[in-house]
Design a protein around this motif. Structure first.
Motif, PDB file in Angstrom:
ATOM      1  N   SER A 192       0.838  -1.198   0.000  1.00  0.00           N
ATOM      2  CA  SER A 192       0.000   0.000   0.000  1.00  0.00           C
ATOM      3  C   SER A 192       0.866   1.238   0.000  1.00  0.00           C
ATOM      4  CB  SER A 192      -0.890  -0.009   1.249  1.00  0.00           C
ATOM      5  OG  SER A 192      -1.525   1.242   1.416  1.00  0.00           O
ATOM      6  N   GLN A 193       0.363   2.297  -0.606  1.00  0.00           N
ATOM      7  CA  GLN A 193       1.015   3.601  -0.514  1.00  0.00           C
ATOM      8  C   GLN A 193       0.363   4.445   0.567  1.00  0.00           C
ATOM      9  OE1 GLN A 193       0.802   3.653  -5.148  1.00  0.00           O
ATOM     10  NE2 GLN A 193       1.943   5.485  -4.584  1.00  0.00           N
ATOM     11  N   PHE A 194      -0.606   3.859   1.284  1.00  0.00           N
ATOM     12  CA  PHE A 194      -1.356   4.690   2.220  1.00  0.00           C
ATOM     13  C   PHE A 194      -2.107   3.788   3.194  1.00  0.00           C
ATOM     14  CE2 PHE A 194      -4.804   8.233   2.504  1.00  0.00           C
ATOM     15  CZ  PHE A 194      -4.172   8.785   3.608  1.00  0.00           C
ATOM     16  N   ALA A 243       4.940   0.386  -6.874  1.00  0.00           N
ATOM     17  CA  ALA A 243       3.600   0.950  -6.638  1.00  0.00           C
ATOM     18  C   ALA A 243       3.222   1.889  -7.785  1.00  0.00           C
ATOM     19  CB  ALA A 243       3.584   1.698  -5.315  1.00  0.00           C
ATOM     20  N   PHE A 244       3.996   2.949  -7.960  1.00  0.00           N
ATOM     21  CA  PHE A 244       3.835   3.889  -9.088  1.00  0.00           C
ATOM     22  C   PHE A 244       2.462   4.540  -9.118  1.00  0.00           C
ATOM     23  CE2 PHE A 244       6.254   0.042 -10.497  1.00  0.00           C
ATOM     24  CZ  PHE A 244       7.509   0.548 -10.230  1.00  0.00           C
ATOM     25  N   GLY A 245       1.780   4.589  -7.984  1.00  0.00           N
ATOM     26  CA  GLY A 245       0.439   5.163  -7.932  1.00  0.00           C
ATOM     27  C   GLY A 245      -0.634   4.094  -7.859  1.00  0.00           C
ATOM     28  N   GLY A 246      -0.314   2.889  -8.296  1.00  0.00           N
ATOM     29  CA  GLY A 246      -1.322   1.823  -8.370  1.00  0.00           C
ATOM     30  C   GLY A 246      -1.750   1.278  -7.010  1.00  0.00           C
ATOM     31  N   GLY A 249      -6.527   5.474 -12.609  1.00  0.00           N
ATOM     32  CA  GLY A 249      -6.034   6.079 -11.375  1.00  0.00           C
ATOM     33  C   GLY A 249      -4.643   6.623 -11.575  1.00  0.00           C
ATOM     34  N   PHE A 250      -4.050   7.045 -10.461  1.00  0.00           N
ATOM     35  CA  PHE A 250      -2.717   7.641 -10.513  1.00  0.00           C
ATOM     36  C   PHE A 250      -1.710   6.694 -11.124  1.00  0.00           C
ATOM     37  CE2 PHE A 250      -4.641   8.887  -6.398  1.00  0.00           C
ATOM     38  CZ  PHE A 250      -4.939  10.180  -6.727  1.00  0.00           C
ATOM     39  N   MET A 251      -0.886   7.199 -12.008  1.00  0.00           N
ATOM     40  CA  MET A 251       0.301   6.460 -12.429  1.00  0.00           C
ATOM     41  C   MET A 251       1.412   7.485 -12.622  1.00  0.00           C
ATOM     42  SD  MET A 251       0.571   3.586 -15.354  1.00  0.00           S
ATOM     43  CE  MET A 251       2.096   3.161 -16.144  1.00  0.00           C
ATOM     44  N   ARG A 252       2.545   7.171 -12.074  1.00  0.00           N
ATOM     45  CA  ARG A 252       3.705   8.071 -11.964  1.00  0.00           C
ATOM     46  C   ARG A 252       3.604   9.317 -12.861  1.00  0.00           C
ATOM     47  NH1 ARG A 252       9.952   5.983 -12.064  1.00  0.00           N
ATOM     48  NH2 ARG A 252      10.835   7.622 -10.791  1.00  0.00           N
ATOM     49  N   SER A 253       3.566  10.473 -12.203  1.00  0.00           N
ATOM     50  CA  SER A 253       3.356  11.779 -12.843  1.00  0.00           C
ATOM     51  C   SER A 253       2.062  11.762 -13.636  1.00  0.00           C
ATOM     52  CB  SER A 253       4.501  12.161 -13.777  1.00  0.00           C
ATOM     53  OG  SER A 253       5.701  11.538 -13.403  1.00  0.00           O
ATOM     54  N   PRO A 254       0.949  11.503 -12.943  1.00  0.00           N
ATOM     55  CA  PRO A 254      -0.309  11.234 -13.665  1.00  0.00           C
ATOM     56  C   PRO A 254      -0.708  12.318 -14.674  1.00  0.00           C
ATOM     57  CG  PRO A 254      -0.550  10.724 -11.332  1.00  0.00           C
ATOM     58  CD  PRO A 254       0.784  11.395 -11.483  1.00  0.00           C
ATOM     59  N   PRO A 255      -0.727  13.601 -14.283  1.00  0.00           N
ATOM     60  CA  PRO A 255      -1.141  14.585 -15.288  1.00  0.00           C
ATOM     61  C   PRO A 255      -0.016  14.943 -16.261  1.00  0.00           C
ATOM     62  CG  PRO A 255      -1.509  15.366 -13.019  1.00  0.00           C
ATOM     63  CD  PRO A 255      -0.582  14.208 -12.950  1.00  0.00           C
ATOM     64  N   ALA A 261       1.760   8.051   0.101  1.00  0.00           N
ATOM     65  CA  ALA A 261       3.055   8.136  -0.589  1.00  0.00           C
ATOM     66  C   ALA A 261       2.781   8.323  -2.072  1.00  0.00           C
ATOM     67  CB  ALA A 261       3.885   6.881  -0.331  1.00  0.00           C
ATOM     68  N   GLY A 262       2.222   9.475  -2.396  1.00  0.00           N
ATOM     69  CA  GLY A 262       1.884   9.807  -3.775  1.00  0.00           C
ATOM     70  C   GLY A 262       2.129  11.286  -3.986  1.00  0.00           C
ATOM     71  N   GLY A 263       2.086  11.690  -5.231  1.00  0.00           N
ATOM     72  CA  GLY A 263       2.341  13.098  -5.518  1.00  0.00           C
ATOM     73  C   GLY A 263       3.739  13.516  -5.102  1.00  0.00           C
ATOM     74  N   SER A 264       4.633  12.560  -4.963  1.00  0.00           N
ATOM     75  CA  SER A 264       6.036  12.845  -4.603  1.00  0.00           C
ATOM     76  C   SER A 264       6.145  13.755  -3.390  1.00  0.00           C
ATOM     77  CB  SER A 264       6.775  13.492  -5.792  1.00  0.00           C
ATOM     78  OG  SER A 264       6.845  12.604  -6.875  1.00  0.00           O
ATOM     79  N   GLY A 314      10.428  12.292  -7.125  1.00  0.00           N
ATOM     80  CA  GLY A 314      10.202  10.905  -7.547  1.00  0.00           C
ATOM     81  C   GLY A 314       9.459  10.795  -8.858  1.00  0.00           C
ATOM     82  N   GLU A 315       8.627  11.771  -9.162  1.00  0.00           N
ATOM     83  CA  GLU A 315       7.830  11.697 -10.383  1.00  0.00           C
ATOM     84  C   GLU A 315       8.319  12.672 -11.451  1.00  0.00           C
ATOM     85  OE1 GLU A 315       3.429  10.822  -9.399  1.00  0.00           O
ATOM     86  OE2 GLU A 315       4.304  11.586  -7.564  1.00  0.00           O
ATOM     87  N   LEU A 316       9.458  13.309 -11.205  1.00  0.00           N
ATOM     88  CA  LEU A 316       9.931  14.342 -12.130  1.00  0.00           C
ATOM     89  C   LEU A 316      10.603  13.769 -13.379  1.00  0.00           C
ATOM     90  CD1 LEU A 316      10.571  17.383 -12.667  1.00  0.00           C
ATOM     91  CD2 LEU A 316      12.597  17.105 -11.214  1.00  0.00           C
TER      92      LEU A 316
HETATM   93 MO1  MOS Z   1       2.176   8.838  -7.499  1.00  0.00          MO
HETATM   94  S1  MOS Z   1       1.344   8.284  -9.311  1.00  0.00           S
HETATM   95  O1  MOS Z   1       1.294  10.280  -7.218  1.00  0.00           O
HETATM   96  O2  MOS Z   1       1.686   7.577  -6.478  1.00  0.00           O
END
Ligand code: MOS
Length: 760
Positions: free
Chosen positions: A212-214, A243-246, A350-356, A508-511, A726-728
């Motif tokens: 989990s990221q959360f 994880a990468f957002g998943g 859903g979120f995936m590394r640097s989603p937007p 643990a998202g959005g870096s 992390g997402e840059l």
């Molecule tokens: Mo990252 S895609 O915001 O977990």
């Protein structure tokens, strides 16, 4: 300082404190967790993408020796409550709840769960579940009959499409303009660790081991699903195998496994198959974009119009809306943007590394290259004339911005000055050589964060917070933070994370985790320091008597004054306490709405800042330069080298940061050239749902990767001046590769990934 005036950060840094455990098998991932006498779950997923279950025949499945039961909607409906959509104050990555009824909403929706005494038995039973469907024609993606379009702002009042000035009028009047459509594909995270869950009950309390990221979000979501007190749910996720957002938002399989464990009265383990992980979790949805850029002959932007269409499920308005970012990268007086969601019979993305940024910056940065070509201007110079210290929508200042320093450093390292701007002008034997570049940007998000730090008189420290090291190096970062502030070697700091028994941390998202949690940990260390320093300064018999407590620091195992006078840590601490000293801190970034920390305790992800701040905006920047070789006859594309320069505020551990940025660029190359989930448009099903056919680069696809990190001191987005990175790294790569392909071949590819057939 080398010629050209940049002095990069030394990348040696600190080796990962969890590195040894990870490479020796000592690190326990959630599905490794031993539980007593487990049963195994195997998922049965739908073979149609839209319709309903007409009939299920479970007789063969139940007859498999060792089977405990088959859960279907007939015996499970009504037993798991709605956890809500994370985008609307809930916890779920989707509101589609399998086993609540006979309806099928997407390919691979869970329709049954087989439970048995071994994995193999459960799988055998699962495969003998017979399901008869009344199938309907599904809508799969853009252009499919039956999709429904709805503007993002109709879905949520909080969504505003950034806009300023009169973009259409300015576009019509401008002397130089480009206008093009771009497309980005569906992608799946494909973490090596699958969406596993292990659930056990004892005394009415639920324990879940799940990557989990959360963990706090998962805990509170589960509590809501089962009508439980969140304190009776524990979620543990010490290590995460990708994880990468998943793994950010709750998926429905967790509740089903927990329910199974409750029914059987024993722990249940689930390890889904790879193909199931394409449909029981989230993914990056495909986008279509239209970009219009207009400039004066000097290259200064006069108009920017960016429209995006994104696929989502019928049920949920998931969006990435990358125009929030693209509208703020360059100075431009007239901007219009719009995002439209296209609802199809698909699982919710859903979120995936640097989603937007990954999809939308491909559109902007490709168009910038097209504009540079139309202007006969160097692409780097085009960025320079449009560089700005303020975002153009509201005119808010960037807390710091080093975009052009990144361009200059990377261009110099790359040798950009030697580029012949003419497309198709350079070749090596049968290979056409092309050079391209693009901007990377990632907003600096921050969230309320809590942490506990304990210091013992023996000079050991412990940091506890429920954040997650999803491969980012966070364990090491927090050890470094405590080690610096407590004057101890990194090896003397133990870091515990990924458990709801620990103080809550933001997703643990959005870096955000490095910045948010470092601030919390440093504040906790400061409380310990202040307490010891005050006692030491008060102690009549001590060497620090009468000193200003604020001047005393922990250095090398002692509390010291600036002149070097000091007292060993055990002596100094003994003046303040009888044993260890513990500090618990609730840190909230400036501008956090009231109740932010409370929401964190309730498992709500409350990230703020970034490009939507009130008084300022904050982002990390980079510039990526790529060389491609395109074979003249086969059209094979190779990337022999890539150079990226990045500035992300204070870099805590250059070694891990470099590896994050390098990994991001490597992923970027895969994203540009290889990666795409193929959808069969008639059936709305994912076709290449395995690692054999879901293409990613292998070592032989990756040439030289150079990472340059530029110091960026004193950023004001948070007290420590740390920006997430992390997402840059994978943000600019798609466009840099496409721009290099154009330079090599004269062919502009506007749909990713770039394949042989794109260049015929
Ligand atoms: Mo990252 S895609 O915001 O977990």
């Amino acid at each position: 300082m080398p010629e050209g005036g940049f002095s990069p950060i030394d990348a040696r840094g600190t080796p990962r404190i969890d590195g040894r455990a990870k490479v020796t098998g000592g690190a326990r991932y959630p599905s490794d967790m031993p539980v007593v006498n487990p049963a195994w779950a195997f998922l049965v997923t739908s073979a149609v993408s839209r319709g309903r279950i007409a009939r299920m025949d479970l007789s063969e499945a139940r007859a498999v020796p060792g089977v405990f039961g088959i859960m279907t909607h007939e015996d499970t409906a009504g037993q798991v409550a709605d956890a809500g959509f994370f985008g609307g104050g809930g916890y779920g990555g989707t509101t589609i709840r399998p086993l609540e009824g006979p309806e099928v909403r997407h390919d691979g929706e869970i329709v049954a769960v087989a439970l048995a005494d071994s994995y193999e038995t459960a799988r055998e039973a699962g495969r003998r579940v017979r399901v008869e469907y009344e199938a309907e024609e599904p809508s799969s993606t853009f252009g499919s009959p039956g999709v429904t379009e709805k503007a993002a702002k109709e879905h949520s009042e909080s969504h505003k499409d950034p806009e300023v000035g009169d973009a259409d009028g300015a576009f019509a009047a401008a002397p130089v303009k480009v206008e093009a459509r771009y497309g980005t594909p569906t992608q799946h995270h494909n973490a090596i660790e699958l969406f596993t869950t292990t659930a056990s009950w004892a005394d009415g309390k639920l324990t879940v081991h799940e990557p989990s990221q959360f963990v706090h979000g998962l805990r509170n979501g589960l509590a809501k699903q089962f009508g439980m007190d969140p304190n009776d749910v524990r979620v543990v996720s010490e290590y995460i195998g990708g994880a990468f957002g998943g793994k950010g938002a709750l998926t429905h399989r967790t509740a089903l496994v927990a329910l199974a464990a409750k029914r059987l009265g024993r722990p249940v383990k689930l390890v889904p198959t790879r193909d199931q992980c394409f449909t029981i979790g989230t993914y990056r949805a495909e986008t279509r974009q239209e970009v219009k850029l207009a400039a004066g002959r000097d290259g200064k932007l006069q108009a920017f119009i960016h429209e995006g269409w994104e696929v989502t499920s019928r049920a949920d308005p998931y969006k990435v809306a990358g125009t929030q970012t693209t509208s703020k990268v360059y100075a431009c007086p007239n901007v219009r943007t719009k995002v439209t969601l296209v609802h199809a019979d698909r699982n919710t993305p859903g979120f995936m590394r640097s989603p937007p940024e990954v999809p939308y910056m491909f559109g902007l940065e490709s168009a910038m290259d097209e504009l540079a070509h139309a202007l006969k201007m160097d692409p780097v110079e085009l960025r320079r004339v449009n560089d700005t210290d303020r975002e153009p929508i509201k005119g808010l200042p960037y807390t710091s911005r080093s975009l052009m320093r990144c361009y200059d450093a990377a261009a110099q390292a790359f040798g950009w000055a030697g580029r012949n701007p003419e497309p198709r002008s350079t070749r090596r034997g049968e290979w056409l050589v092309g050079w391209g570049c693009a901007t990377a940007i990632y907003p600096t998000f921050l969230g309320p964060a809590t942490a506990r730090v304990t210091l013992t008189p023996q000079g050991h420290a412990r940091v506890q917070t429920a954040g997650h090291d999803i491969g980012t190096g966070l364990y090491t970062v927090l050890a470094i933070m405590a080690s610096e502030r407590l004057g101890l070697p990194v090896e003397k700091v133990a870091v515990e994370m990924g458990d709801t028994e620990l103080p809550p941390a933001p997703v643990a998202g959005g870096s955000n985790n490095t910045a948010s949690l470092s601030n919390a940990v440093v504040q906790a260390c400061e409380q310990i320091r202040a307490r010891v320093a005050e006692a030491a300064a008060r102690a009549d018999d001590g060497p620090l008597k009468g000193r200003d407590p604020s001047s005393l620091r922990f250095v090398d195992g002692a509390l010291r004054a600036p002149d070097g006078a000091g007292e060993p840590i055990d002596g100094a601490m003994g003046r303040a306490a009888n044993g260890a000293i513990e500090a618990y801190v609730e840190w909230a970034p400036e501008g956090t709405p009231p109740g932010g920390v409370r929401k964190l305790h309730q498992g709500m992800a409350v990230l703020g800042g970034g490009l939507e701040g009130e008084k300022s905006v904050s982002a990390a920047f980079g510039a990526e330069f790529v060389e491609v070789r395109v074979h003249e006859r086969t059209r094979e594309v190779r990337v022999p080298r890539i150079v990226g320069a990045f500035a992300a505020g204070r870099v805590v551990n250059p070694r891990a940061a470099r590896s994050q940025l390098m990994g991001g660029m490597i992923w970027g190359i895969g994203s540009a050239l290889h990666e795409a989930t193929e959808i069969d448009e008639r059936s709305a099903r994912y076709v290449n749902d395995n690692l054999a056919e879901y293409l990613i680069p292998v070592n032989a696809d990756i040439g030289d990767v150079e990472v340059i990190m530029l110091p960026e001191e004193g950023d004001g987005s948070n007290p420590l001046g740390i920006k997430g990175l992390g997402e840059l790294g994978n943000v600019g790569t798609n466009a840099a590769v496409a721009n290099a392909v154009f330079h090599a071949t004269g062919v502009r590819v506007r749909d990713l990934p770039i394949r042989l057939e794109s260049l015929l």
